[in-house]
Design a protein around this motif. Sequence first.
Motif, PDB file in Angstrom:
ATOM      1  N   ALA A  14      27.861 -41.602 -38.885  1.00  0.00           N
ATOM      2  CA  ALA A  14      27.301 -40.547 -39.733  1.00  0.00           C
ATOM      3  C   ALA A  14      28.126 -39.285 -39.537  1.00  0.00           C
ATOM      4  O   ALA A  14      28.721 -39.068 -38.479  1.00  0.00           O
ATOM      5  N   SER A  15      28.162 -38.475 -40.582  1.00  0.00           N
ATOM      6  CA  SER A  15      28.822 -37.173 -40.468  1.00  0.00           C
ATOM      7  C   SER A  15      28.006 -36.149 -41.233  1.00  0.00           C
ATOM      8  O   SER A  15      27.270 -36.483 -42.157  1.00  0.00           O
ATOM      9  N   GLN A  16      28.145 -34.899 -40.805  1.00  0.00           N
ATOM     10  CA  GLN A  16      27.409 -33.812 -41.441  1.00  0.00           C
ATOM     11  C   GLN A  16      28.321 -32.600 -41.538  1.00  0.00           C
ATOM     12  O   GLN A  16      28.927 -32.209 -40.540  1.00  0.00           O
ATOM     13  N   THR A  24      30.636 -35.538 -36.449  1.00  0.00           N
ATOM     14  CA  THR A  24      30.548 -36.983 -36.650  1.00  0.00           C
ATOM     15  C   THR A  24      30.016 -37.652 -35.386  1.00  0.00           C
ATOM     16  O   THR A  24      30.226 -37.168 -34.269  1.00  0.00           O
ATOM     17  N   ALA A  25      29.340 -38.765 -35.599  1.00  0.00           N
ATOM     18  CA  ALA A  25      28.873 -39.596 -34.486  1.00  0.00           C
ATOM     19  C   ALA A  25      28.945 -41.041 -34.962  1.00  0.00           C
ATOM     20  O   ALA A  25      28.707 -41.336 -36.133  1.00  0.00           O
ATOM     21  N   ALA A  26      29.306 -41.925 -34.038  1.00  0.00           N
ATOM     22  CA  ALA A  26      29.395 -43.344 -34.379  1.00  0.00           C
ATOM     23  C   ALA A  26      29.054 -44.175 -33.152  1.00  0.00           C
ATOM     24  O   ALA A  26      29.240 -43.742 -32.013  1.00  0.00           O
ATOM     25  N   ALA A  27      28.572 -45.362 -33.413  1.00  0.00           N
ATOM     26  CA  ALA A  27      28.330 -46.343 -32.356  1.00  0.00           C
ATOM     27  C   ALA A  27      28.878 -47.676 -32.854  1.00  0.00           C
ATOM     28  O   ALA A  27      28.584 -48.094 -33.976  1.00  0.00           O
ATOM     29  N   THR A  28      29.707 -48.301 -32.030  1.00  0.00           N
ATOM     30  CA  THR A  28      30.297 -49.595 -32.375  1.00  0.00           C
ATOM     31  C   THR A  28      29.715 -50.657 -31.457  1.00  0.00           C
ATOM     32  O   THR A  28      29.725 -50.504 -30.238  1.00  0.00           O
ATOM     33  N   ILE A  75      29.091 -54.952 -25.913  1.00  0.00           N
ATOM     34  CA  ILE A  75      29.028 -53.554 -25.485  1.00  0.00           C
ATOM     35  C   ILE A  75      28.807 -52.647 -26.695  1.00  0.00           C
ATOM     36  O   ILE A  75      29.104 -53.016 -27.833  1.00  0.00           O
ATOM     37  N   ILE A  76      28.289 -51.469 -26.424  1.00  0.00           N
ATOM     38  CA  ILE A  76      28.138 -50.404 -27.423  1.00  0.00           C
ATOM     39  C   ILE A  76      29.114 -49.296 -27.041  1.00  0.00           C
ATOM     40  O   ILE A  76      29.133 -48.845 -25.892  1.00  0.00           O
ATOM     41  N   ILE A  77      29.931 -48.870 -28.012  1.00  0.00           N
ATOM     42  CA  ILE A  77      30.945 -47.832 -27.775  1.00  0.00           C
ATOM     43  C   ILE A  77      30.551 -46.590 -28.580  1.00  0.00           C
ATOM     44  O   ILE A  77      30.666 -46.588 -29.803  1.00  0.00           O
ATOM     45  N   PRO A  78      30.079 -45.531 -27.920  1.00  0.00           N
ATOM     46  CA  PRO A  78      29.741 -44.301 -28.644  1.00  0.00           C
ATOM     47  C   PRO A  78      30.972 -43.423 -28.863  1.00  0.00           C
ATOM     48  O   PRO A  78      31.887 -43.400 -28.034  1.00  0.00           O
ATOM     49  N   ARG A  79      30.979 -42.713 -30.006  1.00  0.00           N
ATOM     50  CA  ARG A  79      32.052 -41.776 -30.347  1.00  0.00           C
ATOM     51  C   ARG A  79      31.423 -40.510 -30.932  1.00  0.00           C
ATOM     52  O   ARG A  79      30.467 -40.599 -31.707  1.00  0.00           O
TER      53      ARG A  79
END
Length: 184
Positions: A14-16, A24-28, A75-79
């Motif tokens: 998501a981005s705002q 921006t924030a993301a999770a893979t 795994i979950i990779i946060p950005r």
Amino acid sequence: GIGLYTPDQLVLAASQRLGQWTLTAAATWARWSQLPPMAPRIDLHIDESVIASGSENNQLIVVRNRPVPMAAKDIIIPRFGAQWHASELVTARAGVRFRPTPLPKADGSANYLDAPAWTFATGVSFVLRDDDLPERAPLTIDIGVGVTELQRRTVRKRAATEPVTATSLSGGNTRLALTLHHDF
């Protein structure tokens, strides 16, 4: 064995835009649990009693291939990132990512090593325009730097009979990037 493997990945992002800022924030989700064995375990057995028995049906050499399971986990990779649009011609950006290791501690007979990794990156974009020729497409220059650091991970083997009883892993790398973009 498998020399190169890339897991299935699902990304939610998501981005705002807030004034001059874009956050921006993301999770893979990386499906490392499907990682196939990267190297086989080969057992070789030579049975000299076959020669003494004189039997022709028995094998002197027996080879068994038993792959070593990787036991990797998903795994979950946060950005997280931010961009500052200083003007129509200048944009600055920065981001951070944390990648946990999908591999368990190598405390058995295998020595597959990995460690959690932090990545930090920053950059700036400049748009160069010729005011005398406004119909000409601008040239964009992007400059960036990224640093990845592996957290130290030390592993002690469960069995003291292993040839390597303890291993420690750490390190990092730095990347520089220069990109020129021009539409004709």
